[in-house]
Design a protein around this motif. Structure first.
Motif, PDB file in Angstrom:
ATOM      1  N   LEU A  31       0.823  -1.211   0.000  1.00  0.00           N
ATOM      2  CA  LEU A  31       0.000   0.000   0.000  1.00  0.00           C
ATOM      3  C   LEU A  31       0.859   1.264   0.000  1.00  0.00           C
ATOM      4  O   LEU A  31       0.549   2.231  -0.697  1.00  0.00           O
ATOM      5  CB  LEU A  31      -0.953  -0.011   1.192  1.00  0.00           C
ATOM      6  CG  LEU A  31      -2.065  -1.057   1.102  1.00  0.00           C
ATOM      7  CD1 LEU A  31      -2.818  -1.154   2.423  1.00  0.00           C
ATOM      8  CD2 LEU A  31      -3.011  -0.747  -0.044  1.00  0.00           C
ATOM      9  N   ALA A  32       1.942   1.269   0.766  1.00  0.00           N
ATOM     10  CA  ALA A  32       2.818   2.449   0.800  1.00  0.00           C
ATOM     11  C   ALA A  32       3.425   2.710  -0.577  1.00  0.00           C
ATOM     12  O   ALA A  32       3.415   3.844  -1.062  1.00  0.00           O
ATOM     13  CB  ALA A  32       3.917   2.273   1.847  1.00  0.00           C
ATOM     14  N   ILE A  33       3.935   1.678  -1.208  1.00  0.00           N
ATOM     15  CA  ILE A  33       4.521   1.839  -2.540  1.00  0.00           C
ATOM     16  C   ILE A  33       3.455   2.316  -3.525  1.00  0.00           C
ATOM     17  O   ILE A  33       3.693   3.210  -4.336  1.00  0.00           O
ATOM     18  CB  ILE A  33       5.203   0.537  -3.004  1.00  0.00           C
ATOM     19  CG1 ILE A  33       6.467   0.302  -2.176  1.00  0.00           C
ATOM     20  CG2 ILE A  33       5.524   0.582  -4.503  1.00  0.00           C
ATOM     21  CD1 ILE A  33       7.143  -1.018  -2.409  1.00  0.00           C
ATOM     22  N   SER A  34       2.270   1.750  -3.436  1.00  0.00           N
ATOM     23  CA  SER A  34       1.178   2.148  -4.337  1.00  0.00           C
ATOM     24  C   SER A  34       0.824   3.623  -4.180  1.00  0.00           C
ATOM     25  O   SER A  34       0.512   4.299  -5.162  1.00  0.00           O
ATOM     26  CB  SER A  34      -0.069   1.295  -4.066  1.00  0.00           C
ATOM     27  OG  SER A  34       0.204  -0.056  -4.322  1.00  0.00           O
ATOM     28  N   MET A  35       0.868   4.120  -2.968  1.00  0.00           N
ATOM     29  CA  MET A  35       0.525   5.520  -2.720  1.00  0.00           C
ATOM     30  C   MET A  35       1.631   6.474  -3.162  1.00  0.00           C
ATOM     31  O   MET A  35       1.400   7.674  -3.313  1.00  0.00           O
ATOM     32  CB  MET A  35       0.230   5.765  -1.240  1.00  0.00           C
ATOM     33  CG  MET A  35      -0.992   5.062  -0.715  1.00  0.00           C
ATOM     34  SD  MET A  35      -2.474   5.526  -1.609  1.00  0.00           S
ATOM     35  CE  MET A  35      -3.046   3.940  -2.165  1.00  0.00           C
ATOM     36  N   ASP A  89      14.463   4.924  -8.018  1.00  0.00           N
ATOM     37  CA  ASP A  89      14.352   4.201  -9.292  1.00  0.00           C
ATOM     38  C   ASP A  89      14.076   2.722  -9.027  1.00  0.00           C
ATOM     39  O   ASP A  89      13.267   2.097  -9.724  1.00  0.00           O
ATOM     40  CB  ASP A  89      15.630   4.355 -10.117  1.00  0.00           C
ATOM     41  CG  ASP A  89      15.796   5.759 -10.687  1.00  0.00           C
ATOM     42  OD1 ASP A  89      14.786   6.505 -10.743  1.00  0.00           O
ATOM     43  OD2 ASP A  89      16.926   6.116 -11.062  1.00  0.00           O
ATOM     44  N   LEU A  90      14.729   2.169  -8.025  1.00  0.00           N
ATOM     45  CA  LEU A  90      14.503   0.767  -7.662  1.00  0.00           C
ATOM     46  C   LEU A  90      13.058   0.565  -7.200  1.00  0.00           C
ATOM     47  O   LEU A  90      12.403  -0.408  -7.588  1.00  0.00           O
ATOM     48  CB  LEU A  90      15.490   0.356  -6.557  1.00  0.00           C
ATOM     49  CG  LEU A  90      15.506  -1.113  -6.158  1.00  0.00           C
ATOM     50  CD1 LEU A  90      15.872  -1.995  -7.346  1.00  0.00           C
ATOM     51  CD2 LEU A  90      16.496  -1.315  -5.012  1.00  0.00           C
ATOM     52  N   GLY A  91      12.553   1.487  -6.399  1.00  0.00           N
ATOM     53  CA  GLY A  91      11.167   1.411  -5.941  1.00  0.00           C
ATOM     54  C   GLY A  91      10.176   1.519  -7.087  1.00  0.00           C
ATOM     55  O   GLY A  91       9.166   0.812  -7.133  1.00  0.00           O
ATOM     56  N   ARG A  92      10.464   2.404  -8.048  1.00  0.00           N
ATOM     57  CA  ARG A  92       9.587   2.535  -9.221  1.00  0.00           C
ATOM     58  C   ARG A  92       9.597   1.256 -10.054  1.00  0.00           C
ATOM     59  O   ARG A  92       8.573   0.865 -10.613  1.00  0.00           O
ATOM     60  CB  ARG A  92       9.994   3.739 -10.066  1.00  0.00           C
ATOM     61  CG  ARG A  92       9.406   5.043  -9.554  1.00  0.00           C
ATOM     62  CD  ARG A  92       9.627   6.201 -10.517  1.00  0.00           C
ATOM     63  NE  ARG A  92      11.005   6.682 -10.521  1.00  0.00           N
ATOM     64  CZ  ARG A  92      11.542   7.425  -9.561  1.00  0.00           C
ATOM     65  NH1 ARG A  92      10.827   7.770  -8.527  1.00  0.00           N
ATOM     66  NH2 ARG A  92      12.795   7.813  -9.628  1.00  0.00           N
ATOM     67  N   SER A  93      10.750   0.604 -10.132  1.00  0.00           N
ATOM     68  CA  SER A  93      10.815  -0.639 -10.908  1.00  0.00           C
ATOM     69  C   SER A  93       9.995  -1.741 -10.230  1.00  0.00           C
ATOM     70  O   SER A  93       9.507  -2.648 -10.908  1.00  0.00           O
ATOM     71  CB  SER A  93      12.263  -1.089 -11.103  1.00  0.00           C
ATOM     72  OG  SER A  93      12.815  -1.614  -9.910  1.00  0.00           O
ATOM     73  N   LEU A  94       9.823  -1.672  -8.928  1.00  0.00           N
ATOM     74  CA  LEU A  94       8.996  -2.634  -8.199  1.00  0.00           C
ATOM     75  C   LEU A  94       7.517  -2.266  -8.290  1.00  0.00           C
ATOM     76  O   LEU A  94       6.650  -3.142  -8.284  1.00  0.00           O
ATOM     77  CB  LEU A  94       9.416  -2.688  -6.723  1.00  0.00           C
ATOM     78  CG  LEU A  94       8.533  -3.503  -5.795  1.00  0.00           C
ATOM     79  CD1 LEU A  94       8.524  -4.968  -6.224  1.00  0.00           C
ATOM     80  CD2 LEU A  94       9.009  -3.360  -4.365  1.00  0.00           C
ATOM     81  N   ALA A  95       7.207  -0.990  -8.395  1.00  0.00           N
ATOM     82  CA  ALA A  95       5.816  -0.537  -8.399  1.00  0.00           C
ATOM     83  C   ALA A  95       5.027  -1.140  -9.554  1.00  0.00           C
ATOM     84  O   ALA A  95       3.859  -1.510  -9.378  1.00  0.00           O
ATOM     85  CB  ALA A  95       5.761   0.987  -8.445  1.00  0.00           C
ATOM     86  N   LEU A  96       5.632  -1.268 -10.717  1.00  0.00           N
ATOM     87  CA  LEU A  96       4.909  -1.792 -11.874  1.00  0.00           C
ATOM     88  C   LEU A  96       4.406  -3.216 -11.633  1.00  0.00           C
ATOM     89  O   LEU A  96       3.209  -3.469 -11.782  1.00  0.00           O
ATOM     90  CB  LEU A  96       5.765  -1.711 -13.142  1.00  0.00           C
ATOM     91  CG  LEU A  96       5.104  -2.246 -14.407  1.00  0.00           C
ATOM     92  CD1 LEU A  96       3.839  -1.461 -14.744  1.00  0.00           C
ATOM     93  CD2 LEU A  96       6.075  -2.207 -15.573  1.00  0.00           C
ATOM     94  N   PRO A  97       5.256  -4.170 -11.239  1.00  0.00           N
ATOM     95  CA  PRO A  97       4.709  -5.510 -10.986  1.00  0.00           C
ATOM     96  C   PRO A  97       3.719  -5.541  -9.822  1.00  0.00           C
ATOM     97  O   PRO A  97       2.760  -6.314  -9.848  1.00  0.00           O
ATOM     98  CB  PRO A  97       5.934  -6.379 -10.706  1.00  0.00           C
ATOM     99  CG  PRO A  97       7.099  -5.488 -10.638  1.00  0.00           C
ATOM    100  CD  PRO A  97       6.710  -4.152 -11.176  1.00  0.00           C
ATOM    101  N   GLY A 102      -2.061  -6.097  -8.344  1.00  0.00           N
ATOM    102  CA  GLY A 102      -3.314  -5.516  -7.891  1.00  0.00           C
ATOM    103  C   GLY A 102      -4.399  -5.593  -8.963  1.00  0.00           C
ATOM    104  O   GLY A 102      -5.554  -5.926  -8.670  1.00  0.00           O
ATOM    105  N   LEU A 103      -4.032  -5.321 -10.206  1.00  0.00           N
ATOM    106  CA  LEU A 103      -4.994  -5.413 -11.306  1.00  0.00           C
ATOM    107  C   LEU A 103      -5.453  -6.848 -11.518  1.00  0.00           C
ATOM    108  O   LEU A 103      -6.628  -7.111 -11.774  1.00  0.00           O
ATOM    109  CB  LEU A 103      -4.391  -4.851 -12.598  1.00  0.00           C
ATOM    110  CG  LEU A 103      -4.195  -3.345 -12.620  1.00  0.00           C
ATOM    111  CD1 LEU A 103      -3.433  -2.914 -13.873  1.00  0.00           C
ATOM    112  CD2 LEU A 103      -5.530  -2.625 -12.527  1.00  0.00           C
ATOM    113  N   TRP A 104      -4.521  -7.804 -11.381  1.00  0.00           N
ATOM    114  CA  TRP A 104      -4.882  -9.219 -11.497  1.00  0.00           C
ATOM    115  C   TRP A 104      -5.906  -9.585 -10.421  1.00  0.00           C
ATOM    116  O   TRP A 104      -6.891 -10.269 -10.690  1.00  0.00           O
ATOM    117  CB  TRP A 104      -3.633 -10.099 -11.376  1.00  0.00           C
ATOM    118  CG  TRP A 104      -3.974 -11.559 -11.479  1.00  0.00           C
ATOM    119  CD1 TRP A 104      -4.046 -12.307 -12.614  1.00  0.00           C
ATOM    120  CD2 TRP A 104      -4.321 -12.431 -10.395  1.00  0.00           C
ATOM    121  NE1 TRP A 104      -4.421 -13.588 -12.303  1.00  0.00           N
ATOM    122  CE2 TRP A 104      -4.595 -13.698 -10.946  1.00  0.00           C
ATOM    123  CE3 TRP A 104      -4.432 -12.266  -9.022  1.00  0.00           C
ATOM    124  CZ2 TRP A 104      -4.954 -14.795 -10.175  1.00  0.00           C
ATOM    125  CZ3 TRP A 104      -4.797 -13.357  -8.237  1.00  0.00           C
ATOM    126  CH2 TRP A 104      -5.056 -14.606  -8.815  1.00  0.00           C
TER     127      TRP A 104
END
Length: 126
Positions: A31-35, A89-97, A102-104
């Protein structure tokens, strides 16, 4: 990606994978990363957006993410000090998967709930 060994848990990197997955599998981390995907946010804004998280748990989560290099912490010299968190940048690369996961879930939640209900009905009958 190397093939998994025939004996699960015997690869030297398994402990490291387990350690990182335990952080990333935590609901507060997700949730934190998503926000933080859209923009950096201040602590209280994050707390409000996440909802249901205690101040202590959010602090612990953000410190862990900062330690892992996924989140930056910027302190502004104001009174009282304002702190802003953003993805690296590392956090953004994790946010996509994470967002794809979440979409799945959203795409499959009806089937998951139907299976849960059927399982619970069967368990109640046994």
């Amino acid at each position: 990606m190397p093939a998994p060994p025939f004996q699960p848990g015997t690869h030297p990197g398994c402990g490291k994978v387990k350690e990182v997955l335990s952080r990333l599998g935590d609901k507060w981390t997700v949730l934190a990363i998503s926000m933080l995907v859209e923009q950096p946010r201040r602590f209280n804004e994050l707390k409000r957006l996440i909802g249901g998280i205690s101040q202590q748990m959010l602090t612990r989560t953000l410190k862990g993410l900062e330690r892992d290099g996924l989140v930056t912490r910027k302190v502004y010299p104001t009174i009282p000090p304002q702190v802003e968190y953003g993805l690296t940048d590392l956090g953004r690369s994790l946010a996509l998967p994470l967002m794809q996961l979440g979409l799945w879930i959203l795409d499959n939640i009806n089937a998951i709930e139907a299976h849960r209900e059927a399982h619970d009905r069967k368990a109640a009958q046994d």
